[in-house]
Design an enzyme around this catalytic site. Structure first.
Site, PDB file in Angstrom:
ATOM      1  N   GLY A 107       0.803  -1.216   0.000  1.00  0.00           N
ATOM      2  CA  GLY A 107       0.000   0.000   0.000  1.00  0.00           C
ATOM      3  C   GLY A 107       0.831   1.259   0.000  1.00  0.00           C
ATOM      4  N   PRO A 108       1.501   1.564  -1.124  1.00  0.00           N
ATOM      5  CA  PRO A 108       2.343   2.765  -1.175  1.00  0.00           C
ATOM      6  C   PRO A 108       1.539   4.044  -1.431  1.00  0.00           C
ATOM      7  CG  PRO A 108       2.550   1.560  -3.232  1.00  0.00           C
ATOM      8  CD  PRO A 108       1.610   0.769  -2.365  1.00  0.00           C
ATOM      9  N   ASN A 140      -8.762  21.321  10.201  1.00  0.00           N
ATOM     10  CA  ASN A 140      -8.805  20.952  11.616  1.00  0.00           C
ATOM     11  C   ASN A 140      -8.989  22.166  12.525  1.00  0.00           C
ATOM     12  OD1 ASN A 140      -8.297  18.427  10.622  1.00  0.00           O
ATOM     13  ND2 ASN A 140      -6.271  18.190  11.541  1.00  0.00           N
ATOM     14  N   ASN A 178      -4.709   3.960  10.428  1.00  0.00           N
ATOM     15  CA  ASN A 178      -5.624   4.585  11.372  1.00  0.00           C
ATOM     16  C   ASN A 178      -6.670   3.575  11.828  1.00  0.00           C
ATOM     17  OD1 ASN A 178      -4.677   7.183  11.671  1.00  0.00           O
ATOM     18  ND2 ASN A 178      -5.890   8.016  10.001  1.00  0.00           N
ATOM     19  N   ASN A 191     -11.754  13.675  13.081  1.00  0.00           N
ATOM     20  CA  ASN A 191     -12.003  13.251  11.697  1.00  0.00           C
ATOM     21  C   ASN A 191     -13.447  13.385  11.211  1.00  0.00           C
ATOM     22  OD1 ASN A 191      -9.288  12.660  11.868  1.00  0.00           O
ATOM     23  ND2 ASN A 191      -9.464  10.690  10.838  1.00  0.00           N
ATOM     24  N   SER A 233      -7.619  13.007   7.129  1.00  0.00           N
ATOM     25  CA  SER A 233      -7.724  11.999   6.064  1.00  0.00           C
ATOM     26  C   SER A 233      -9.184  11.710   5.724  1.00  0.00           C
ATOM     27  CB  SER A 233      -7.018  10.707   6.486  1.00  0.00           C
ATOM     28  OG  SER A 233      -7.549  10.217   7.703  1.00  0.00           O
ATOM     29  N   GLY A 291       2.856   5.012   3.208  1.00  0.00           N
ATOM     30  CA  GLY A 291       3.695   3.927   2.710  1.00  0.00           C
ATOM     31  C   GLY A 291       4.844   4.432   1.856  1.00  0.00           C
ATOM     32  N   LYS A 351      -4.758   7.370  20.073  1.00  0.00           N
ATOM     33  CA  LYS A 351      -4.843   7.887  18.699  1.00  0.00           C
ATOM     34  C   LYS A 351      -6.289   7.802  18.200  1.00  0.00           C
ATOM     35  CE  LYS A 351      -3.063   8.939  14.489  1.00  0.00           C
ATOM     36  NZ  LYS A 351      -2.229   8.024  13.699  1.00  0.00           N
ATOM     37  N   ASN A 393      -8.757  10.774  16.871  1.00  0.00           N
ATOM     38  CA  ASN A 393      -9.390  10.682  15.549  1.00  0.00           C
ATOM     39  C   ASN A 393     -10.907  10.778  15.635  1.00  0.00           C
ATOM     40  OD1 ASN A 393      -7.059  10.474  14.007  1.00  0.00           O
ATOM     41  ND2 ASN A 393      -7.001   8.243  14.067  1.00  0.00           N
TER      42      ASN A 393
END
Length: 301
Positions: A11-12, A200, A101, A190, A252, A16, A182, A186
């Site tokens: 998963g680049p 944000n 995440n 998010n 994200s 990544g 975390k 989120n």
């Protein structure tokens, strides 16, 4: 094992690709594994303190057979479909390191992967992939890595590999606590930034900030039942600090909604709601946000 580690990155995307460049810079053998699985080559340009260019092999079956570490940086909802087809090609000694995440993505896979050493990581580095070839290191942070299963406890040397490549990285035997913290942050940031399509920093405005407080109150009740020692004041203070420090950033989930992509809501707020229900806790604010994001997904996907 010598100082050079064979690493395949599944998963680049932004994160990544960021790690791929830094790990290669540090002298490790890096292969990328992409969605189409066709063998190819990929050039990545990293924009950071020192700009650099990196050439990678993609979807190299031999590299997969030989990899010491599989770094899994797909979205939480992609983990199962991306990882399962690769398992037959991996050595039993291959370390699986999950860096995404949310929580819960590994739970359903345990019976398929528990013979591997498994690690989990969380990071605060910011990364933006402008296009297929350019990745920008938008914010310097840190990372924590720790064991998911008993075999993972024997893999503390991976902390050195990561820390030597992109510091600072610490080894956290209680990584589950870091992941919960975390997740809590989120949950507070998010969904709201996605629904309001705002940066944000706008969550500091009084009319929206009350929602942030309500979210934190519900999340804290769940954290207490999960034996995460964190006061509600500490949670609110940390969320406020993150909102301030990342005021110019889009989350994200905001970007996923903006580009009409599937979000990670099921593994962030959705996971929180599962645990809330398990503990008999009512979380109406989080439930409302969850339903609104699911509605946005249904209307666009």
């Amino acid at each position: 094992m010598d100082s050079s580690v064979n690493i395949t990155i599944l998963g680049p995307g932004a994160v990544g690709s960021l790690w791929a460049c830094y790990l290669q810079k540090a002298g490790h053998n890096i292969c990328l594994w992409t969605r189409n699985s066709t063998p190819s080559e990929q050039l990545l340009s990293l924009s950071a303190n020192e700009n650099s260019s990196h050439q990678f092999k993609c979807n190299d079956k031999q590299a997969l057979n030989d990899c010491d570490l599989l770094l899994i940086t797909v979205k939480a909802w992609q983990v199962e479909s991306a990882l399962l087809p690769l398992l037959p090609s991996l050595s039993k000694e291959t370390i699986l390191l999950f860096m995404h995440n949310g929580m819960g993505a590994i739970d359903d896979l345990k019976e398929h992967i528990n013979h591997h050493p498994i690690l989990q990581a969380t990071t605060t580095h910011g990364a933006l992939k402008e296009n297929n070839t350019n990745v920008i290191h938008t914010g310097y942070g840190n990372a924590s890595v720790g064991p998911f299963n008993p075999l993972g406890k024997q893999c503390q040397f991976i902390q050195d590999v990561l820390n030597h490549s992109l510091p600072s990285v610490d080894w956290n035997p209680e990584i589950n606590i870091a992941l919960w913290k975390k997740l809590a942050i989120n949950c507070a940031i998010n969904p709201l930034t996605a629904i309001h399509q705002c940066k944000n920093g706008q969550l500091a405005q009084p009319d929206i900030h009350q929602y942030v407080m309500n979210i934190c109150s519900e999340v804290h009740q769940v954290l207490q039942e999960e034996n995460i020692e964190w006061t509600e004041n500490e949670l609110v203070s940390t969320v406020t600090q993150v909102i301030t420090a990342t005021s110019a950033n889009y989350s994200s989930m905001n970007r996923d909604c903006f580009y009409q992509r599937k979000t990670e809501i099921d593994f962030i707020t959705g996971y929180l709601l599962q645990r809330a229900e398990f503990h008999g806790i009512s979380a109406p604010t989080n439930l409302s946000l969850y339903n609104q994001i699911k509605q946005l997904e249904e209307n666009t996907l």
